[in-house]
Design an enzyme around this catalytic site. Structure first.
Site, short mmCIF file in Angstrom:
data_model
loop_
_atom_site.label_atom_id
_atom_site.label_comp_id
_atom_site.label_asym_id
_atom_site.label_seq_id
_atom_site.Cartn_x
_atom_site.Cartn_y
_atom_site.Cartn_z
N ASN A 80 28.38 27.64 92.42
CA ASN A 80 27.39 28.51 91.76
C ASN A 80 25.95 28.20 92.14
OD1 ASN A 80 27.41 26.09 90.33
ND2 ASN A 80 27.07 27.04 88.34
N ASP A 98 31.24 16.93 85.76
CA ASP A 98 30.54 18.21 85.60
C ASP A 98 29.02 17.96 85.64
OD1 ASP A 98 29.95 20.84 85.27
OD2 ASP A 98 30.67 20.99 83.21
N HIS A 106 37.01 20.72 83.32
CA HIS A 106 36.45 20.21 82.07
C HIS A 106 37.20 20.63 80.81
CE1 HIS A 106 34.67 24.15 82.35
NE2 HIS A 106 33.68 23.79 83.14
N ARG A 146 23.35 22.18 93.32
CA ARG A 146 22.21 23.10 93.12
C ARG A 146 21.56 23.63 94.38
NH1 ARG A 146 23.90 24.26 88.20
NH2 ARG A 146 23.30 22.80 86.57
ZN LIG Z 1 30.67 22.80 86.10
#
Ligand SMILES: [Zn+2]
Length: 426
Positions: A95, A306, A233, A65
């Site tokens: 991301n 994840d 995933h 993050r």
């Molecule tokens: Zn992810």
């Protein structure tokens, strides 16, 4: 740095087919010897009788993050949570804001991780610029800066031609393309698995075909380009079958599954519990059985969490509006030891392969082994130690987990990176 003698542990290392009680000696950040009756002078001695010493665990799918969403997690809190969960290394998805799509961001992440001093961080660069799915990112400069793979995880690369070019480009650097396999066109507004429970609950569904179509497309493009495709995933029986067939044909295709997809089904959403809202969504008993089979027969290459921390206020919205994602770094090891190894679904050796040796091989990073000369990254496990999942004491800033209050047995008690203890359970 002080040298370290781990005394009397059961040493399990799939990379060398070792499973025996022995001593392990670490000096100058590297593994120097595995032998009985070692007593090097001046070494700090760790009494590890009754413990299991394994190659440092690696979680190859984590969201740290930072930069951009420090209120959800920071590199410091994420790598400390990783260490507390038994992970010596994590791979960080791109991301963030800005996304990790150029060398400057890659370097920023590595610098922050170095200063934090928890688990190692292997940055994953974005596949496309700004993760927009249009132009390719600066893969070469990111790899030179330390990125180990590319992925737009969180989003699939929707345009097949962009994916083809990305794969061609990635082969130049011999890095895997990690793909979040989803076909969003199939399910606008979907929030959970499409099926019995979505009908009962009146929530918009995501059909299992969403993942399978995308995996099949990407396998075909991997065959076209010769690229290494890693499916993130993976959650459905059909998608697993696609990976199995690709492997049978000798294609360099690998996949990971998460602990939650191995242990929970979509009936967890009953009660509109947002701790069961994740992507891909929890699916059915039939899928779960297939994934467990894939763990045992070698189709699955890694278990990854994840880990996707969100602020509590965000997760406490109604089901439709809460963000997708749960935390995983501090529950993965105990869930694996208690629910996969203890009942004999897979052996301890196989689990370590999925948690360390496999991820190291896919990412092409050091680690995943206790071979003499390798970096001294290791995890000590206590298979008897009880562990109750208490989100309020998590090191991660994220608190949302569907495993809250689970009583488990077995946990990591020490995490060592480069010969240095980055976590020790009191
Ligand atoms: Zn992810």
């Amino acid at each position: 740095m002080k040298s370290l003698l781990i005394r009397g542990a059961r040493i399990v290392d799939p990379s060398q087919r070792i499973d025996r009680v022995s001593d392990l000696f670490v000096d100058e950040g590297r593994i120097r010897a595995i032998d009985e009756g070692l007593s090097p002078e001046g070494a700090e001695v760790v009494d590890a009788r009754g413990l299991i010493a394994v190659p440092g665990l690696i979680d190859m799918h984590v969201h740290l993050r930072e930069p951009g969403f420090e209120y959800k997690e920071t590199i410091a809190s994420g790598t400390a949570a990783a260490a507390a969960g038994g992970f010596a290394a994590v791979a960080a998805m791109a991301n963030t804001d800005p996304p990790n799509d150029c060398a400057a961001v890659t370097e920023y992440i590595l610098e922050k991780a170095h200063r934090a001093g928890g688990a190692r961080v292997h940055p994953i660069g974005a596949t496309t610029r700004r993760m927009e799915g249009k132009e390719l990112s600066e893969m070469g400069e990111m790899v030179a800066a330390g990125a180990v793979a590319v992925s737009d995880d969180g989003l699939p690369v929707r345009d097949a031609n962009v994916m083809r070019r990305a794969m061609e480009y990635a082969t130049i650097f011999d890095i895997p393309v990690i793909e979040h396999c989803e076909t969003p066109e199939l399910h606008p507004g979907g929030v959970m698995n499409e099926g019995y429970w979505s009908t009962c609950l009146g929530l918009r569904g995501i059909p299992r075909a969403s993942e399978e179509i995308s995996v099949r497309r990407n396998v075909i493009l991997a065959e076209t380009t010769g690229a290494r495709l890693h499916v993130a995933h993976l959650s459905t029986k059909g998608a697993l079958e696609a990976v199995r067939q690709a492997k049978e044909r000798g294609l360099p295709v690998t996949c990971e599954v998460t602990p939650h997809h191995l242990l929970l089904t979509d009936d967890s959403v009953r009660g509109y519990d947002t701790r069961a809202k994740m992507k891909p969504p929890l699916v059915t008993e039939e899928d779960l059985e297939a994934l467990l089979e894939g763990l045992a027969d070698g189709t699955v290459d890694a278990i990854a969490t994840d880990h996707a921390p969100h602020h509590e206020d965000e997760k406490q919205q109604d089901f439709d509006h809460a963000p997708f994602g749960i935390v995983g770094l501090e529950t993965s090891v105990s869930l694996g030891l208690d629910r996969l190894v203890r009942p004999g679904i897979i052996s301890l050796n196989r689990w370590i392969e999925l948690m360390s040796t496999g991820p190291a091989r896919i990412l092409g990073v050091e680690g995943g082994t206790l071979a003499v000369g390798a970096p001294a990254d290791l995890t000590l496990l206590d298979p008897e130690r009880p562990f109750r999942v208490e989100p309020s004491v998590f090191v991660s800033k994220g608190r949302s987990t569907p495993f809250a209050d689970w009583e488990l047995q077995g946990r990591a008690v020490r995490t060592i990176v480069s010969g240095r203890s980055v976590f020790t359970l009191p």
